[in-house]
Design a protein around this motif. Structure first.
Motif, PDB file in Angstrom:
ATOM      1  N   ASP A   1      10.083   1.473   2.815  1.00 35.62           N
ATOM      2  CA  ASP A   1      10.707   1.077   4.270  1.00 35.62           C
ATOM      3  C   ASP A   1      12.043   0.304   4.220  1.00 35.62           C
ATOM      4  OD1 ASP A   1       9.145   1.995   5.247  1.00 35.62           O
ATOM      5  OD2 ASP A   1       7.530   0.174   5.854  1.00 35.62           O
ATOM      6  N   GLU A   2      11.732  -1.227   2.370  1.00 39.04           N
ATOM      7  CA  GLU A   2      12.188  -1.993   2.604  1.00 39.04           C
ATOM      8  C   GLU A   2      13.630  -0.754   1.832  1.00 39.04           C
ATOM      9  OE1 GLU A   2      11.484  -4.672  -0.453  1.00 39.04           O
ATOM     10  OE2 GLU A   2      10.637  -5.640   0.882  1.00 39.04           O
ATOM     11  N   VAL A   3      13.712  -0.007   0.831  1.00 36.46           N
ATOM     12  CA  VAL A   3      14.735   1.153   0.797  1.00 36.46           C
ATOM     13  C   VAL A   3      15.255   2.038   1.287  1.00 36.46           C
ATOM     14  CG1 VAL A   3      15.559   3.269  -0.895  1.00 36.46           C
ATOM     15  CG2 VAL A   3      13.494   1.949  -1.796  1.00 36.46           C
ATOM     16  N   VAL A   4      14.734   2.523   2.380  1.00 35.62           N
ATOM     17  CA  VAL A   4      15.684   2.163   3.464  1.00 35.62           C
ATOM     18  C   VAL A   4      16.265   1.277   4.274  1.00 35.62           C
ATOM     19  CG1 VAL A   4      15.487   3.914   6.148  1.00 35.62           C
ATOM     20  CG2 VAL A   4      14.468   4.888   4.112  1.00 35.62           C
TER      21      VAL A   4
ATOM     22  N   MET B   1       1.269  -1.304   0.058  1.00 36.60           N
ATOM     23  CA  MET B   1      -0.140   0.512   0.405  1.00 36.60           C
ATOM     24  C   MET B   1       0.753   1.318  -0.381  1.00 36.60           C
ATOM     25  SD  MET B   1      -2.934   0.881   2.612  1.00 36.60           S
ATOM     26  CE  MET B   1      -3.287   2.914   2.961  1.00 36.60           C
ATOM     27  N   LEU B   2      -0.149   2.448  -0.618  1.00 41.90           N
ATOM     28  CA  LEU B   2       1.400   3.591  -1.266  1.00 41.90           C
ATOM     29  C   LEU B   2       0.439   4.517  -0.361  1.00 41.90           C
ATOM     30  CD1 LEU B   2       3.839   4.808  -1.909  1.00 41.90           C
ATOM     31  CD2 LEU B   2       2.458   5.012  -4.135  1.00 41.90           C
TER      32      LEU B   2
ATOM     33  N   CYS C   1       5.096   6.572   1.655  1.00 42.60           N
ATOM     34  CA  CYS C   1       5.458   6.428   2.519  1.00 42.60           C
ATOM     35  C   CYS C   1       4.398   4.194   1.972  1.00 42.60           C
ATOM     36  CB  CYS C   1       4.833   6.235   3.269  1.00 42.60           C
ATOM     37  SG  CYS C   1       4.973   7.531   4.708  1.00 42.60           S
ATOM     38  N   SER C   2       5.229   3.705   2.195  1.00 43.48           N
ATOM     39  CA  SER C   2       4.951   1.934   1.529  1.00 43.48           C
ATOM     40  C   SER C   2       5.966   1.718   2.169  1.00 43.48           C
ATOM     41  CB  SER C   2       5.225   2.158   0.325  1.00 43.48           C
ATOM     42  OG  SER C   2       6.435   1.848  -0.322  1.00 43.48           O
TER      43      SER C   2
END
Length: 101
Positions: free
Chosen positions: A23-26, A1-2, A18-19
């Motif tokens: 979070d995975e990229v961060v 979900m975005l 936010c999605s």
């Protein structure tokens, strides 16, 4: 979900996205050092793995890119055209910055 949020403060407007993918990229970014490319497992699965050499980071759910095969000139041009037509650029009026959609 975005999730998307816009916040205005004075004469400026800020956009937040936010999605789970973000979070995975961060998390992947925190695993990388300067001049390194680290991809989340999800991102790695979406890559053309024949072109990219990567080393798994044990227990981190990410891979470190250690090399890439160069694109032929025609492949590079095709990729740029596809990216430009699929996303486009929108100029944010008055900011001098571009928002890639």
């Amino acid at each position: 979900m975005l999730s998307f949020m816009s916040v205005r403060g004075g004469d400026r407007q800020f956009f937040f996205v936010c999605s789970g993918a973000l979070d995975e990229v961060v998390k992947a970014q925190k695993l990388s050092a300067a001049h390194e490319v680290v991809l989340s497992q999800t991102c790695w699965e979406l890559c053309d793995q024949k072109r990219i050499r990567a080393k798994p980071l044990a227990g981190k759910g990410a891979v470190k890119v250690v090399g890439m095969r160069r694109l032929a000139r025609r492949e590079w041009k095709d990729a740029v055209v596809q990216l430009s037509s699929a996303r486009g650029e929108r100029h944010l009026k008055g900011t001098g910055e571009f928002l890639v959609l």
